[in-house]
Design an enzyme around this catalytic site. Sequence first.
Site, PDB file in Angstrom:
ATOM      1  N   ARG A  66      57.673  47.574  39.058  1.00 12.91           N
ATOM      2  CA  ARG A  66      56.649  46.676  38.521  1.00 12.91           C
ATOM      3  C   ARG A  66      56.824  46.485  37.012  1.00 12.91           C
ATOM      4  O   ARG A  66      56.588  45.406  36.481  1.00 12.91           O
ATOM      5  CB  ARG A  66      55.253  47.227  38.845  1.00 12.91           C
ATOM      6  CG  ARG A  66      55.005  47.246  40.352  1.00 12.91           C
ATOM      7  CD  ARG A  66      53.572  47.458  40.673  1.00 12.91           C
ATOM      8  NE  ARG A  66      52.756  46.441  40.057  1.00 12.91           N
ATOM      9  CZ  ARG A  66      51.510  46.642  39.631  1.00 12.91           C
ATOM     10  NH1 ARG A  66      50.936  47.797  39.775  1.00 12.91           N
ATOM     11  NH2 ARG A  66      50.828  45.666  39.083  1.00 12.91           N
ATOM     12  N   ASP A 100      49.546  45.672  32.447  1.00 15.32           N
ATOM     13  CA  ASP A 100      50.866  45.091  32.145  1.00 15.32           C
ATOM     14  C   ASP A 100      51.128  44.852  30.659  1.00 15.32           C
ATOM     15  O   ASP A 100      52.244  44.487  30.279  1.00 15.32           O
ATOM     16  CB  ASP A 100      51.069  43.779  32.923  1.00 15.32           C
ATOM     17  CG  ASP A 100      49.977  42.746  32.653  1.00 15.32           C
ATOM     18  OD1 ASP A 100      49.348  42.796  31.575  1.00 15.32           O
ATOM     19  OD2 ASP A 100      49.760  41.877  33.519  1.00 15.32           O
ATOM     20  N   HIS A 115      42.042  50.379  33.065  1.00 15.70           N
ATOM     21  CA  HIS A 115      42.821  51.054  34.104  1.00 15.70           C
ATOM     22  C   HIS A 115      44.130  51.632  33.571  1.00 15.70           C
ATOM     23  O   HIS A 115      45.044  51.897  34.341  1.00 15.70           O
ATOM     24  CB  HIS A 115      43.077  50.083  35.277  1.00 15.70           C
ATOM     25  CG  HIS A 115      41.816  49.694  35.998  1.00 15.70           C
ATOM     26  ND1 HIS A 115      41.729  48.620  36.858  1.00 15.70           N
ATOM     27  CD2 HIS A 115      40.578  50.255  35.985  1.00 15.70           C
ATOM     28  CE1 HIS A 115      40.488  48.540  37.334  1.00 15.70           C
ATOM     29  NE2 HIS A 115      39.777  49.518  36.822  1.00 15.70           N
ATOM     30  N   CYS A 123      51.907  63.725  31.500  1.00 18.24           N
ATOM     31  CA  CYS A 123      52.422  64.912  32.189  1.00 18.24           C
ATOM     32  C   CYS A 123      51.423  65.325  33.262  1.00 18.24           C
ATOM     33  O   CYS A 123      50.232  65.479  32.980  1.00 18.24           O
ATOM     34  CB  CYS A 123      52.635  66.049  31.187  1.00 18.24           C
ATOM     35  SG  CYS A 123      53.104  67.586  32.016  1.00 18.24           S
ATOM     36  N   CYS A 143      58.547  65.775  32.313  1.00 18.17           N
ATOM     37  CA  CYS A 143      58.137  66.287  31.004  1.00 18.17           C
ATOM     38  C   CYS A 143      59.097  67.413  30.598  1.00 18.17           C
ATOM     39  O   CYS A 143      59.786  67.993  31.451  1.00 18.17           O
ATOM     40  CB  CYS A 143      56.711  66.818  31.136  1.00 18.17           C
ATOM     41  SG  CYS A 143      56.023  67.515  29.636  1.00 18.17           S
ATOM     42  N   CYS A 145      58.276  70.240  29.995  1.00 18.39           N
ATOM     43  CA  CYS A 145      57.806  71.457  30.672  1.00 18.39           C
ATOM     44  C   CYS A 145      58.328  71.542  32.107  1.00 18.39           C
ATOM     45  O   CYS A 145      58.119  72.543  32.789  1.00 18.39           O
ATOM     46  CB  CYS A 145      56.279  71.531  30.658  1.00 18.39           C
ATOM     47  SG  CYS A 145      55.477  70.433  31.839  1.00 18.39           S
ATOM     48  N   THR A 183      39.456  37.877  38.059  1.00 20.52           N
ATOM     49  CA  THR A 183      39.209  39.155  38.740  1.00 20.52           C
ATOM     50  C   THR A 183      38.389  38.918  40.002  1.00 20.52           C
ATOM     51  O   THR A 183      37.480  38.098  40.016  1.00 20.52           O
ATOM     52  CB  THR A 183      38.514  40.184  37.819  1.00 20.52           C
ATOM     53  OG1 THR A 183      38.264  41.380  38.571  1.00 20.52           O
ATOM     54  CG2 THR A 183      37.223  39.680  37.218  1.00 20.52           C
TER      55      THR A 183
HETATM   56  P1  OAD Z   1      42.701  41.036  42.280  1.00 21.66           P
HETATM   57  O1  OAD Z   1      44.090  40.886  42.763  1.00 21.66           O
HETATM   58  O2  OAD Z   1      41.751  41.790  43.134  1.00 21.66           O
HETATM   59  O3  OAD Z   1      42.077  39.613  42.028  1.00 21.66           O
HETATM   60  C1  OAD Z   1      42.777  38.623  41.319  1.00 21.66           C
HETATM   61  C2  OAD Z   1      41.864  37.446  41.119  1.00 21.66           C
HETATM   62  O4  OAD Z   1      42.557  36.497  40.312  1.00 21.66           O
HETATM   63  C3  OAD Z   1      41.467  36.731  42.410  1.00 21.66           C
HETATM   64  O5  OAD Z   1      40.043  36.576  42.432  1.00 21.66           O
HETATM   65  C4  OAD Z   1      42.171  35.382  42.312  1.00 21.66           C
HETATM   66  O6  OAD Z   1      41.409  34.337  42.891  1.00 21.66           O
HETATM   67  C5  OAD Z   1      42.279  35.212  40.806  1.00 21.66           C
HETATM   68  N1  OAD Z   1      43.366  34.327  40.357  1.00 21.66           N
HETATM   69  C6  OAD Z   1      44.574  34.091  40.937  1.00 21.66           C
HETATM   70  N2  OAD Z   1      45.311  33.245  40.212  1.00 21.66           N
HETATM   71  C7  OAD Z   1      44.573  32.939  39.114  1.00 21.66           C
HETATM   72  C8  OAD Z   1      44.794  32.113  37.971  1.00 21.66           C
HETATM   73  N3  OAD Z   1      45.911  31.426  37.784  1.00 21.66           N
HETATM   74  N4  OAD Z   1      43.810  32.033  37.047  1.00 21.66           N
HETATM   75  C9  OAD Z   1      42.652  32.719  37.210  1.00 21.66           C
HETATM   76  N5  OAD Z   1      42.393  33.520  38.259  1.00 21.66           N
HETATM   77  C10 OAD Z   1      43.334  33.629  39.204  1.00 21.66           C
HETATM   78  O7  OAD Z   1      42.810  41.664  40.816  1.00 21.66           O
HETATM   79  P2  OAD Z   1      41.724  42.475  39.967  1.00 21.66           P
HETATM   80  O8  OAD Z   1      40.359  41.924  40.156  1.00 21.66           O
HETATM   81  O9  OAD Z   1      42.255  42.570  38.602  1.00 21.66           O
HETATM   82  O10 OAD Z   1      43.457  48.532  39.962  1.00 21.66           O
HETATM   83  O11 OAD Z   1      41.809  43.883  40.673  1.00 21.66           O
HETATM   84  C11 OAD Z   1      41.112  44.957  40.136  1.00 21.66           C
HETATM   85  C12 OAD Z   1      41.901  46.218  40.271  1.00 21.66           C
HETATM   86  O12 OAD Z   1      42.322  46.389  41.643  1.00 21.66           O
HETATM   87  C13 OAD Z   1      43.224  46.223  39.514  1.00 21.66           C
HETATM   88  O13 OAD Z   1      43.069  46.578  38.148  1.00 21.66           O
HETATM   89  C14 OAD Z   1      44.009  47.255  40.250  1.00 21.66           C
HETATM   90  C15 OAD Z   1      43.678  46.867  41.672  1.00 21.66           C
HETATM   91  O14 OAD Z   1      43.790  47.874  42.624  1.00 21.66           O
HETATM   92  C16 OAD Z   1      44.240  49.491  39.527  1.00 21.66           C
HETATM   93  O15 OAD Z   1      45.438  49.377  39.384  1.00 21.66           O
HETATM   94  C17 OAD Z   1      43.476  50.709  39.229  1.00 21.66           C
END
Ligand code: OAD
Length: 237
Positions: A66, A100, A115, A123, A143, A145, A183
Site C-alpha cells: 500500500r 497515506d 488513524h 516497535c 527493531c 531489540c 468518508t
Molecule cells: P470508506 O472507504 O469507508 O469510505 C470512503 C467514502 O469516500 C465513501 O463514502 C465514498 O462514497 C466516498 N468517495 C469515493 N470517491 C470519492 C471522491 N472522489 N470524492 C469524495 N468522496 C468520495 O473510507 P473511510 O470513511 O475513510 O481505518 O473509512 C474509515 C476508516 O475505515 C479508514 O480510516 C480505515 C478503514 O478501515 C483504518 O485504517 C483504521
Amino acid sequence: MEVETLNPYDYSHIVFFTGAGMSAESGVPTYRGRGGIWHKYKWEEYACQEAFESDPEKVLDFHELRRIEALKCKPHVGHEIIAEIEKNHPDVQVITQNIDGMHQRSGSKNVIELHGSAWRMRCSSEGTVREDLKNGTYSNRKCECGSWLRPDIIWFSDYLDPAVTAKADKIISKANLFISIGTSGVVWPAAGYPQMARSAGALCVEINPEPSEQSDMYDIIYRGKASEVLGELFQVF
Ligand code: OAD
C-alpha cells in the site's frame, strides 16, 4: 449540482474532516464501496493485532504494498485547495482518517492523523515510534531489540491515541465551519465528529458522491467528487 461559494474568511475556525474518498481521485483505493480494499482483502487477515501476531510478514507485505502504491499517487487539486486556504487563514485544521500522508505532501501543516500514519513504524514490544519515509519498501521490519516493527496505524480493535482524539475534540468544539470529505461515517469515534461539530454550532458541509451514515448531520450536502466540489466551493486559485 449547484455549489454556493464559501469565503473562508467568513469563518474563524475551519475543520476539513477527511476520509479515504479524499484520496480516491489521486488513485488511492477507498476501503468500502466499489474497488474498496476490504472487499478484496479480509481485514481479519491484514489489519488487526491478531493477524500481525500470527503472520507478521504477510501483514507487513500488505501494508508495504500500500505504501508503494501510495507513492505512485499524487495529491490532487482538492488537497492543494485545502493547503492553500491553510496558508492564508489563521485557523484551519485538517482532521484525517487517512494514513497515506497525502495532505502533508500537498503542503498542509496542521494535520491530525486520527488513524496514524503508514510512514511511521512502531516497535511491537518497546512501543517506540520511528519515521520510515524514504521509500515504499520498509527500511527495517525489525527493531534493534529484535522485535517486529508494525505500522504505526490503527487496526481494527486498536484504541486511538487519547492525546490525538482529545486534540481533535477540542478543535471540533471550536469549529464554525466543518467540511467533511469522502468518508462513509461508519468507523468510530470519527463517525461522531459531524454530530460534535453540529453541536458546536458549526456550518456542516458534506462532500461525497454517495450518502454516508452521517449524512443527516449536515446542513449542506454536495453529491460530487472532492476535487470538483472543493474547486467550486472555494475560489482560491
Ligand atoms: P470508506 O472507504 O469507508 O469510505 C470512503 C467514502 O469516500 C465513501 O463514502 C465514498 O462514497 C466516498 N468517495 C469515493 N470517491 C470519492 C471522491 N472522489 N470524492 C469524495 N468522496 C468520495 O473510507 P473511510 O470513511 O475513510 O481505518 O473509512 C474509515 C476508516 O475505515 C479508514 O480510516 C480505515 C478503514 O478501515 C483504518 O485504517 C483504521
